[in-house]
Design a protein around this motif. Structure first.
Motif, PDB file in Angstrom:
ATOM      1  N   LYS A  57       0.840  -1.194   0.000  1.00 34.41           N
ATOM      2  CA  LYS A  57       0.000   0.000   0.000  1.00 34.41           C
ATOM      3  C   LYS A  57       0.874   1.242   0.000  1.00 34.41           C
ATOM      4  CE  LYS A  57      -3.898  -2.001   2.510  1.00 34.41           C
ATOM      5  NZ  LYS A  57      -4.760  -1.899   3.722  1.00 34.41           N
ATOM      6  N   GLY A  58       0.385   2.245  -0.703  1.00 36.12           N
ATOM      7  CA  GLY A  58       1.014   3.547  -0.661  1.00 36.12           C
ATOM      8  C   GLY A  58       0.314   4.427   0.356  1.00 36.12           C
ATOM      9  N   ASP A  59       0.283   5.718   0.073  1.00 38.71           N
ATOM     10  CA  ASP A  59      -0.281   6.668   1.042  1.00 38.71           C
ATOM     11  C   ASP A  59      -1.808   6.744   1.004  1.00 38.71           C
ATOM     12  OD1 ASP A  59       2.491   8.782   0.221  1.00 38.71           O
ATOM     13  OD2 ASP A  59       2.261   7.458   1.960  1.00 38.71           O
ATOM     14  N   ILE A  60      -2.405   6.369  -0.119  1.00 41.93           N
ATOM     15  CA  ILE A  60      -3.860   6.548  -0.260  1.00 41.93           C
ATOM     16  C   ILE A  60      -4.517   5.286  -0.821  1.00 41.93           C
ATOM     17  CG2 ILE A  60      -3.783   9.057  -0.439  1.00 41.93           C
ATOM     18  CD1 ILE A  60      -4.099   8.667  -3.518  1.00 41.93           C
ATOM     19  N   GLU A  62      -6.790   3.276   0.437  1.00 44.05           N
ATOM     20  CA  GLU A  62      -8.179   2.955   0.796  1.00 44.05           C
ATOM     21  C   GLU A  62      -9.117   3.159  -0.382  1.00 44.05           C
ATOM     22  OE1 GLU A  62      -9.506   4.889   4.334  1.00 44.05           O
ATOM     23  OE2 GLU A  62     -11.585   4.230   4.097  1.00 44.05           O
ATOM     24  N   GLY A  63      -9.938   2.134  -0.658  1.00 44.76           N
ATOM     25  CA  GLY A  63     -10.891   2.214  -1.762  1.00 44.76           C
ATOM     26  C   GLY A  63     -10.330   1.733  -3.086  1.00 44.76           C
ATOM     27  N   TYR A  64      -9.095   1.253  -3.072  1.00 42.11           N
ATOM     28  CA  TYR A  64      -8.447   0.742  -4.275  1.00 42.11           C
ATOM     29  C   TYR A  64      -7.956  -0.685  -4.034  1.00 42.11           C
ATOM     30  CZ  TYR A  64      -8.058   5.720  -5.527  1.00 42.11           C
ATOM     31  OH  TYR A  64      -8.321   7.041  -5.804  1.00 42.11           O
ATOM     32  N   SER A  65      -7.820  -1.457  -5.106  1.00 41.96           N
ATOM     33  CA  SER A  65      -7.189  -2.775  -5.011  1.00 41.96           C
ATOM     34  C   SER A  65      -6.375  -3.010  -6.270  1.00 41.96           C
ATOM     35  CB  SER A  65      -8.228  -3.884  -4.824  1.00 41.96           C
ATOM     36  OG  SER A  65      -9.051  -3.997  -5.973  1.00 41.96           O
ATOM     37  N   LYS A  70       1.170 -11.014 -13.444  1.00 45.07           N
ATOM     38  CA  LYS A  70       2.210 -11.086 -14.473  1.00 45.07           C
ATOM     39  C   LYS A  70       3.146  -9.911 -14.304  1.00 45.07           C
ATOM     40  CE  LYS A  70      -0.491 -10.822 -17.977  1.00 45.07           C
ATOM     41  NZ  LYS A  70      -0.944 -10.774 -19.399  1.00 45.07           N
ATOM     42  N   LYS A  71       4.390 -10.095 -14.698  1.00 43.74           N
ATOM     43  CA  LYS A  71       5.376  -9.024 -14.566  1.00 43.74           C
ATOM     44  C   LYS A  71       4.980  -7.802 -15.374  1.00 43.74           C
ATOM     45  CE  LYS A  71      10.363  -8.339 -15.092  1.00 43.74           C
ATOM     46  NZ  LYS A  71      11.637  -9.005 -15.479  1.00 43.74           N
ATOM     47  N   GLU A  72       4.330  -8.034 -16.524  1.00 45.93           N
ATOM     48  CA  GLU A  72       4.024  -6.937 -17.442  1.00 45.93           C
ATOM     49  C   GLU A  72       2.794  -6.135 -17.064  1.00 45.93           C
ATOM     50  OE1 GLU A  72       6.005 -10.353 -18.798  1.00 45.93           O
ATOM     51  OE2 GLU A  72       3.844 -10.257 -18.480  1.00 45.93           O
ATOM     52  N   SER A  73       1.977  -6.662 -16.156  1.00 45.94           N
ATOM     53  CA  SER A  73       0.657  -6.078 -15.951  1.00 45.94           C
ATOM     54  C   SER A  73       0.391  -5.762 -14.481  1.00 45.94           C
ATOM     55  CB  SER A  73      -0.392  -7.075 -16.466  1.00 45.94           C
ATOM     56  OG  SER A  73      -1.681  -6.591 -16.249  1.00 45.94           O
ATOM     57  N   PHE A  74      -0.242  -4.604 -14.242  1.00 48.25           N
ATOM     58  CA  PHE A  74      -0.514  -4.179 -12.862  1.00 48.25           C
ATOM     59  C   PHE A  74      -1.845  -3.413 -12.861  1.00 48.25           C
ATOM     60  CE2 PHE A  74       0.286  -3.689  -8.582  1.00 48.25           C
ATOM     61  CZ  PHE A  74       0.673  -2.435  -8.139  1.00 48.25           C
ATOM     62  N   PRO A  75      -2.971  -4.107 -13.001  1.00 49.83           N
ATOM     63  CA  PRO A  75      -4.261  -3.414 -13.048  1.00 49.83           C
ATOM     64  C   PRO A  75      -4.681  -2.853 -11.696  1.00 49.83           C
ATOM     65  CG  PRO A  75      -4.565  -5.791 -13.120  1.00 49.83           C
ATOM     66  CD  PRO A  75      -3.084  -5.554 -13.197  1.00 49.83           C
ATOM     67  N   LEU A  76      -5.361  -1.718 -11.758  1.00 45.80           N
ATOM     68  CA  LEU A  76      -5.876  -1.042 -10.567  1.00 45.80           C
ATOM     69  C   LEU A  76      -7.403  -1.041 -10.612  1.00 45.80           C
ATOM     70  CD1 LEU A  76      -5.361   0.971  -8.073  1.00 45.80           C
ATOM     71  CD2 LEU A  76      -5.712   2.783  -9.764  1.00 45.80           C
ATOM     72  N   THR A  77      -8.032  -1.490  -9.540  1.00 41.20           N
ATOM     73  CA  THR A  77      -9.489  -1.433  -9.434  1.00 41.20           C
ATOM     74  C   THR A  77      -9.881  -0.329  -8.467  1.00 41.20           C
ATOM     75  OG1 THR A  77      -9.794  -3.769  -9.959  1.00 41.20           O
ATOM     76  CG2 THR A  77     -11.596  -2.680  -8.806  1.00 41.20           C
ATOM     77  N   VAL A  78     -10.690   0.578  -8.964  1.00 41.41           N
ATOM     78  CA  VAL A  78     -11.249   1.630  -8.129  1.00 41.41           C
ATOM     79  C   VAL A  78     -12.604   1.132  -7.657  1.00 41.41           C
ATOM     80  CG1 VAL A  78     -11.882   4.067  -8.015  1.00 41.41           C
ATOM     81  CG2 VAL A  78     -10.079   3.311  -9.593  1.00 41.41           C
ATOM     82  N   THR A  79     -12.732   0.892  -6.379  1.00 44.11           N
ATOM     83  CA  THR A  79     -13.975   0.289  -5.874  1.00 44.11           C
ATOM     84  C   THR A  79     -14.982   1.362  -5.491  1.00 44.11           C
ATOM     85  OG1 THR A  79     -13.430   0.219  -3.528  1.00 44.11           O
ATOM     86  CG2 THR A  79     -12.511  -1.534  -4.905  1.00 44.11           C
ATOM     87  N   SER A  80     -16.189   0.924  -5.247  1.00 49.77           N
ATOM     88  CA  SER A  80     -17.247   1.858  -4.854  1.00 49.77           C
ATOM     89  C   SER A  80     -16.978   2.455  -3.476  1.00 49.77           C
ATOM     90  CB  SER A  80     -18.604   1.149  -4.869  1.00 49.77           C
ATOM     91  OG  SER A  80     -18.571   0.006  -4.036  1.00 49.77           O
ATOM     92  N   GLN A  82     -14.246   3.935  -2.674  1.00 57.65           N
ATOM     93  CA  GLN A  82     -13.418   5.130  -2.848  1.00 57.65           C
ATOM     94  C   GLN A  82     -14.348   6.333  -2.924  1.00 57.65           C
ATOM     95  OE1 GLN A  82     -11.299   8.210  -3.246  1.00 57.65           O
ATOM     96  NE2 GLN A  82     -10.212   6.308  -2.818  1.00 57.65           N
ATOM     97  N   LYS A  83     -14.240   7.234  -1.957  1.00 56.05           N
ATOM     98  CA  LYS A  83     -15.228   8.299  -1.813  1.00 56.05           C
ATOM     99  C   LYS A  83     -15.130   9.393  -2.880  1.00 56.05           C
ATOM    100  CE  LYS A  83     -16.055   7.706   3.124  1.00 56.05           C
ATOM    101  NZ  LYS A  83     -16.535   6.388   2.772  1.00 56.05           N
ATOM    102  N   ASN A  84     -13.982   9.578  -3.436  1.00 55.45           N
ATOM    103  CA  ASN A  84     -13.802  10.654  -4.405  1.00 55.45           C
ATOM    104  C   ASN A  84     -12.938  10.135  -5.560  1.00 55.45           C
ATOM    105  OD1 ASN A  84     -13.891  13.157  -5.551  1.00 55.45           O
ATOM    106  ND2 ASN A  84     -12.375  14.066  -4.181  1.00 55.45           N
TER     107      ASN A  84
END
Lengths: 113, 111
Positions: A57-60, A62-65, A70-80, A82-84
């Motif tokens: 985890k970084g500094d913010i 919360e609300g993300y996963s 795979k080494k080439e891929s790093f998807p980010l999910t913004v969940t419901s 996440q307030k803003n």
């Protein structure tokens, strides 16, 4: 040409929906990062990963996963949760010996209404 | 996270003028970097500094790693219209993989 790809460039979602942002790199970099940028703000670290199947985890976070299957891929999910979520999201990568020299993708602008 | 103070927040200059911006931190950094971001794009690394006192140039850009290791400066000489963008400083502390960014200096160059 080696580089970092983020897709799509613009993304629109309704409030309450989860959304996944794509990040792919063909630079053979070990480490990958997700940052969030808001107008007039610096880049804030959400998550980072230095090796497949591991991330911190970084500094913010919360609300993300994230996942790093795979080494080439790093998807980010913004969940419901996440307030803003409306922001410009940037993915970056680096070699492990030089994690301070990070190379960025073109970004995805997410708008949630 | 650690806070970096970047000044000025914005600059409006005429083509041909020199530009100076700086970044300070309350913590010591081992590496300082300067990035430039064009509108709607990701930041691009301009200069990396690795040692206190180091002075490094990249074309018309010159950056210095402060002696105290808590500050860095970026100078742009003879500005041109394509210098327009946001310039970010970033510092690396002791935590592997972590960079901390300033809020950026928005540069506008008038012809």
């Amino acid at each position: 040409d080696g580089g970092i790809t983020q897709s799509p460039k613009y993304l629109f979602r309704k409030e309450g929906q989860n959304v996944t942002l794509s990040c792919e790199q063909n630079l053979n970099h070990d480490a990958m990062y997700w940052y969030r940028q808001d107008p007039g703000q610096g880049l804030r670290l959400i998550y980072y990963s230095q090796i497949v199947n591991d991330f911190q985890k970084g500094d913010i976070a919360e609300g993300y996963s994230v996942s790093r299957e795979k080494k080439e891929s790093f998807p980010l999910t913004v969940t419901s949760a996440q307030k803003n979520p409306t922001a410009f999201y940037l993915c970056a990568s680096s070699i492990l010996d030089k994690t301070y020299e990070q190379y960025f993708g073109p970004g995805t602008r997410l708008t949630v209404t | 996270g650690q806070q970096l103070n970047q000044n000025p927040q914005s600059m409006f200059i005429q083509e041909g003028e020199d530009v100076s911006m700086n970044c300070t931190s309350s913590s010591i950094f081992n590496t300082w970097l300067w990035y430039k971001q064009d509108p709607g794009e990701g930041p691009v690394l301009l200069i990396a500094l690795y040692k206190a006192g180091e002075l490094t140039s990249n074309g018309r850009l010159t950056a210095q790693f402060g002696i105290t290791r808590k500050d860095s400066f970026l100078n742009i000489s003879a500005s041109i219209p394509s210098d327009v963008g946001i310039y970010f400083c970033a510092g690396r502390g002791s935590t592997l993989g972590r960079l901390y960014f300033g809020r950026g200096t928005q540069l506008t160059v008038w012809p």
